[in-house]
Each structure stands twice: as C-alpha cells, then as structure tokens.
Design a protein around this motif. Structure first.
Motif, PDB file in Angstrom:
ATOM      1  N   THR A   1       0.843  -1.184   0.000  1.00  0.00           N
ATOM      2  CA  THR A   1       0.000   0.000   0.000  1.00  0.00           C
ATOM      3  C   THR A   1       0.879   1.234   0.000  1.00  0.00           C
ATOM      4  O   THR A   1       1.938   1.249   0.607  1.00  0.00           O
ATOM      5  N   GLY A   2       0.436   2.253  -0.677  1.00  0.00           N
ATOM      6  CA  GLY A   2       1.213   3.485  -0.760  1.00  0.00           C
ATOM      7  C   GLY A   2       0.828   4.494   0.301  1.00  0.00           C
ATOM      8  O   GLY A   2       1.385   5.592   0.343  1.00  0.00           O
ATOM      9  N   HIS A   3      -0.123   4.165   1.172  1.00  0.00           N
ATOM     10  CA  HIS A   3      -0.598   5.106   2.177  1.00  0.00           C
ATOM     11  C   HIS A   3      -0.003   4.763   3.533  1.00  0.00           C
ATOM     12  O   HIS A   3      -0.325   3.727   4.127  1.00  0.00           O
ATOM     13  N   LEU A   4       0.855   5.646   4.038  1.00  0.00           N
ATOM     14  CA  LEU A   4       1.534   5.389   5.305  1.00  0.00           C
ATOM     15  C   LEU A   4       0.533   5.189   6.433  1.00  0.00           C
ATOM     16  O   LEU A   4       0.727   4.338   7.303  1.00  0.00           O
ATOM     17  N   ARG A   5      -0.541   5.960   6.445  1.00  0.00           N
ATOM     18  CA  ARG A   5      -1.546   5.836   7.497  1.00  0.00           C
ATOM     19  C   ARG A   5      -2.095   4.412   7.551  1.00  0.00           C
ATOM     20  O   ARG A   5      -2.191   3.810   8.630  1.00  0.00           O
ATOM     21  N   ASP A   6      -2.440   3.846   6.391  1.00  0.00           N
ATOM     22  CA  ASP A   6      -2.993   2.493   6.344  1.00  0.00           C
ATOM     23  C   ASP A   6      -1.961   1.463   6.775  1.00  0.00           C
ATOM     24  O   ASP A   6      -2.284   0.507   7.493  1.00  0.00           O
ATOM     25  N   VAL A   7      -0.720   1.643   6.330  1.00  0.00           N
ATOM     26  CA  VAL A   7       0.352   0.710   6.704  1.00  0.00           C
ATOM     27  C   VAL A   7       0.534   0.687   8.221  1.00  0.00           C
ATOM     28  O   VAL A   7       0.611  -0.378   8.843  1.00  0.00           O
ATOM     29  N   LEU A   8       0.586   1.875   8.818  1.00  0.00           N
ATOM     30  CA  LEU A   8       0.810   1.949  10.255  1.00  0.00           C
ATOM     31  C   LEU A   8      -0.358   1.375  11.046  1.00  0.00           C
ATOM     32  O   LEU A   8      -0.164   0.656  12.034  1.00  0.00           O
ATOM     33  N   LEU A   9      -1.579   1.662  10.622  1.00  0.00           N
ATOM     34  CA  LEU A   9      -2.742   1.139  11.343  1.00  0.00           C
ATOM     35  C   LEU A   9      -2.846  -0.379  11.219  1.00  0.00           C
ATOM     36  O   LEU A   9      -3.171  -1.073  12.186  1.00  0.00           O
ATOM     37  N   GLN A  10      -2.566  -0.912  10.026  1.00  0.00           N
ATOM     38  CA  GLN A  10      -2.619  -2.358   9.833  1.00  0.00           C
ATOM     39  C   GLN A  10      -1.510  -3.044  10.634  1.00  0.00           C
ATOM     40  O   GLN A  10      -1.726  -4.099  11.258  1.00  0.00           O
ATOM     41  N   THR A  11      -0.333  -2.437  10.632  1.00  0.00           N
ATOM     42  CA  THR A  11       0.774  -3.009  11.380  1.00  0.00           C
ATOM     43  C   THR A  11       0.521  -2.910  12.883  1.00  0.00           C
ATOM     44  O   THR A  11       0.871  -3.821  13.644  1.00  0.00           O
ATOM     45  N   LEU A  12      -0.121  -1.831  13.303  1.00  0.00           N
ATOM     46  CA  LEU A  12      -0.410  -1.654  14.720  1.00  0.00           C
ATOM     47  C   LEU A  12      -1.322  -2.753  15.249  1.00  0.00           C
ATOM     48  O   LEU A  12      -1.180  -3.190  16.399  1.00  0.00           O
ATOM     49  N   GLU A  13      -2.256  -3.222  14.419  1.00  0.00           N
ATOM     50  CA  GLU A  13      -3.136  -4.314  14.838  1.00  0.00           C
ATOM     51  C   GLU A  13      -2.322  -5.552  15.197  1.00  0.00           C
ATOM     52  O   GLU A  13      -2.613  -6.240  16.183  1.00  0.00           O
ATOM     53  N   VAL A  14      -1.294  -5.829  14.392  1.00  0.00           N
ATOM     54  CA  VAL A  14      -0.434  -6.987  14.646  1.00  0.00           C
ATOM     55  C   VAL A  14       0.498  -6.700  15.818  1.00  0.00           C
ATOM     56  O   VAL A  14       0.700  -7.540  16.699  1.00  0.00           O
ATOM     57  N   ARG A  15       1.041  -5.501  15.828  1.00  0.00           N
ATOM     58  CA  ARG A  15       1.987  -5.121  16.882  1.00  0.00           C
ATOM     59  C   ARG A  15       1.317  -5.179  18.251  1.00  0.00           C
ATOM     60  O   ARG A  15       1.939  -5.601  19.237  1.00  0.00           O
ATOM     61  N   ARG A  16       0.059  -4.769  18.337  1.00  0.00           N
ATOM     62  CA  ARG A  16      -0.640  -4.774  19.623  1.00  0.00           C
ATOM     63  C   ARG A  16      -0.678  -6.187  20.223  1.00  0.00           C
ATOM     64  O   ARG A  16      -0.403  -6.376  21.403  1.00  0.00           O
ATOM     65  N   GLY A  17      -1.021  -7.156  19.391  1.00  0.00           N
ATOM     66  CA  GLY A  17      -1.087  -8.530  19.881  1.00  0.00           C
ATOM     67  C   GLY A  17       0.264  -9.060  20.292  1.00  0.00           C
ATOM     68  O   GLY A  17       0.409  -9.683  21.363  1.00  0.00           O
ATOM     69  N   ILE A  18       1.282  -8.806  19.472  1.00  0.00           N
ATOM     70  CA  ILE A  18       2.616  -9.328  19.759  1.00  0.00           C
ATOM     71  C   ILE A  18       3.217  -8.665  20.994  1.00  0.00           C
ATOM     72  O   ILE A  18       3.761  -9.325  21.884  1.00  0.00           O
ATOM     73  N   GLU A  19       3.117  -7.339  21.074  1.00  0.00           N
ATOM     74  CA  GLU A  19       3.780  -6.632  22.167  1.00  0.00           C
ATOM     75  C   GLU A  19       3.091  -6.855  23.506  1.00  0.00           C
ATOM     76  O   GLU A  19       3.760  -6.950  24.540  1.00  0.00           O
ATOM     77  N   CYS A  20       1.768  -6.920  23.506  1.00  0.00           N
ATOM     78  CA  CYS A  20       1.075  -7.200  24.770  1.00  0.00           C
ATOM     79  C   CYS A  20       1.505  -8.557  25.313  1.00  0.00           C
ATOM     80  O   CYS A  20       1.812  -8.696  26.507  1.00  0.00           O
ATOM     81  N   GLU A  21       1.547  -9.542  24.433  1.00  0.00           N
ATOM     82  CA  GLU A  21       1.947 -10.878  24.866  1.00  0.00           C
ATOM     83  C   GLU A  21       3.403 -10.899  25.288  1.00  0.00           C
ATOM     84  O   GLU A  21       3.763 -11.497  26.313  1.00  0.00           O
ATOM     85  N   ALA A  22       4.282 -10.231  24.523  1.00  0.00           N
ATOM     86  CA  ALA A  22       5.703 -10.216  24.847  1.00  0.00           C
ATOM     87  C   ALA A  22       5.946  -9.581  26.205  1.00  0.00           C
ATOM     88  O   ALA A  22       6.752 -10.090  27.005  1.00  0.00           O
ATOM     89  N   CYS A  23       5.254  -8.480  26.499  1.00  0.00           N
ATOM     90  CA  CYS A  23       5.458  -7.804  27.779  1.00  0.00           C
ATOM     91  C   CYS A  23       4.944  -8.653  28.935  1.00  0.00           C
ATOM     92  O   CYS A  23       5.546  -8.667  30.024  1.00  0.00           O
ATOM     93  N   MET A  24       3.834  -9.364  28.720  1.00  0.00           N
ATOM     94  CA  MET A  24       3.317 -10.245  29.762  1.00  0.00           C
ATOM     95  C   MET A  24       4.278 -11.406  30.026  1.00  0.00           C
ATOM     96  O   MET A  24       4.549 -11.751  31.175  1.00  0.00           O
ATOM     97  N   VAL A  25       4.809 -11.989  28.948  1.00  0.00           N
ATOM     98  CA  VAL A  25       5.758 -13.097  29.099  1.00  0.00           C
ATOM     99  C   VAL A  25       7.038 -12.603  29.769  1.00  0.00           C
ATOM    100  O   VAL A  25       7.597 -13.271  30.649  1.00  0.00           O
ATOM    101  N   ALA A  26       7.507 -11.416  29.365  1.00  0.00           N
ATOM    102  CA  ALA A  26       8.717 -10.857  29.971  1.00  0.00           C
ATOM    103  C   ALA A  26       8.520 -10.623  31.458  1.00  0.00           C
ATOM    104  O   ALA A  26       9.439 -10.858  32.260  1.00  0.00           O
ATOM    105  N   ALA A  27       7.324 -10.169  31.849  1.00  0.00           N
ATOM    106  CA  ALA A  27       7.053  -9.945  33.275  1.00  0.00           C
ATOM    107  C   ALA A  27       7.135 -11.246  34.061  1.00  0.00           C
ATOM    108  O   ALA A  27       7.570 -11.262  35.221  1.00  0.00           O
TER     109      ALA A  27
END
Length: 240
Positions: A99-125
């Motif tokens: 996609t050529g739209h940075l806004r869409d790229v960031l929002l779509q990536t954020l959906e994935v990042r939210r799941g990964i980072e929440c889990e990673a921080c919980m596991v790290a704790a």
C-alpha cells in the motif's frame, strides 16, 4: 500368495501444493547459496522447470507465493527479480504490505503489533531474570536521557522494546519483529515527518518497566496498551 491388487494401499500422487512448497524451499536455498541481492534476476521459468523437474503450473504457483510475500516481482518481457533476500532457515518469509498510504500501513501493522507486544510484555514480566531487568532499565535510562535532551528518542525507544522481547526468552518474538522490520520500524522513524509522533507515550515506558520489574503481567499488558493507544491516536490525528 499375493494379495489382490484391489486390496493393496493406493500410492497417491504428491499434491501440487506440496510440490510448490518444495519449489519454494529450493528457490530460497538457491537465493542463499548464490548470494543473490535485491535487484538480481532469478532463473527463467523454463530453466527452473528443467532443473527442478516440475511442470509450469508448479513453478508459477511458487512464484505467486513469493510475489504475495513481496519477495520478488515479475517484469513483463524482462524476467523475475529479487526484491528481498530470503532463506529457508527463516520460519516465515519477510512480510510486507502493498500500500502506498503510510496511514494504512501503520494502522494495519499496529493491529499486529498490539497482539505481539502485549503478549511479549506479559511473558517478559513472568520470565525476566535480574540480568534482563538490568538491561531493560539501561535501555530505558538511555531513552529517557535522549528524550529529555532532544524531545525524541526513536532508536533508544526501539532498543528498550527489543530488550523486553529478549527478556521473554522466546526467540520467536525478536524473529517476528525482524520479519516485519520494514513495517514495524516505521513507528520509530518519525512518521509523517513529525518528531513529536507518539511523544505522549513517553511516561508509560517507565510504568511498563515497573510492571515487568514487579512481575505483574496484567499491569505490563495495560501499560503496553496505553503506549499503543497513544500511537494509534497520533496516526489518525497526524495523517489528517
């Protein structure tokens, strides 16, 4: 006495999808062994058919797979070219968004990042060691020093999150980040040319560290969500 042929197990042909996967693996091995770089041309379709002893449809299925991953591109009348280095040793091929739209790229990536980072921080704790905690705090201190002096701290912020990934003691978390390098790293490269992007999330990094230090997985999740909520708000506001 031999069993009637009708009683014998049937040896079924190898499914086309399995052959295509074998071709994909073979191409990944070839790219690695030939040390191909982005922009290099892959062997022609006929050459691949002859070398791998498979039909045109199987080759094209494997090519479509690589195209869908954003690894190669086919130029009409010219051939097929490598866009990103690949290797069979990776669990997944490099990921990208078309996609050529940075806004869409960031929002779509954020959906994935939210799941990964929440889990990673919980596991790290839950799994962090005292040594992990020292490294996380060192990166946080560096981030805070740079942020206070410059008002922004992209590389230091990323290093802080990487230290948390490593504290999970699950290498897949860092591998996933590496696989999504291009899309994930856009969060730390001043999107929309705004150095104040996600600046409001700065205090939550210290509270996230405190949650990990206290081995409070749920609090770590909540602080991570606060950070990412600010990121989402800034994406939507700064892209107007």
């Amino acid at each position: 006495m031999k069993a009637p042929s009708s009683d014998r197990p049937i040896i079924r042909p190898l499914p086309a999808i399995d052959r295509a996967r074998q071709v994909t693996d073979a191409l990944a091995d070839y790219v690695q062994s030939a040390r191909l770089k982005a922009g290099d041309r892959l062997p022609a379709e006929r050459e691949l058919m002859s070398a791998l002893m498979v039909g045109r449809s199987t080759i094209r299925e494997a090519i479509r797979h690589f195209q869908a991953l954003g690894v190669i591109e086919t130029r009409k009348g010219s051939g097929t070219y490598l866009l990103k280095p690949v290797s069979k040793a990776t669990i997944h091929m490099p990921l990208s968004l078309d996609t050529g739209h940075l806004r869409d790229v960031l929002l779509q990536t954020l959906e994935v990042r939210r799941g990964i980072e929440c889990e990673a921080c919980m596991v790290a704790a839950r799994k962090r060691t005292d040594k992990d905690l020292i490294l996380i705090e060192q990166n946080l201190d560096a981030m805070e020093r740079v942020h206070i002096s410059k008002g922004t701290s992209g590389p230091e912020d990323l290093a802080f999150h990487l230290a948390i990934y490593d504290a999970t003691h699950n290498p897949l978390f860092r591998q996933l980040l590496e696989q999504m390098r291009e899309t994930f790293w856009q969060f730390w490269e001043h999107p929309f040319e705004r150095e104040d992007f996600a600046r409001r999330s700065f205090p939550f990094h210290r509270t996230l560290y405190n949650a990990i230090a206290a081995r409070d997985a749920e609090a770590a999740r909540e602080e991570t969500l606060k950070i990412l909520e600010v990121v989402e708000e800034d994406i939507k506001e700064m892209s107007k």
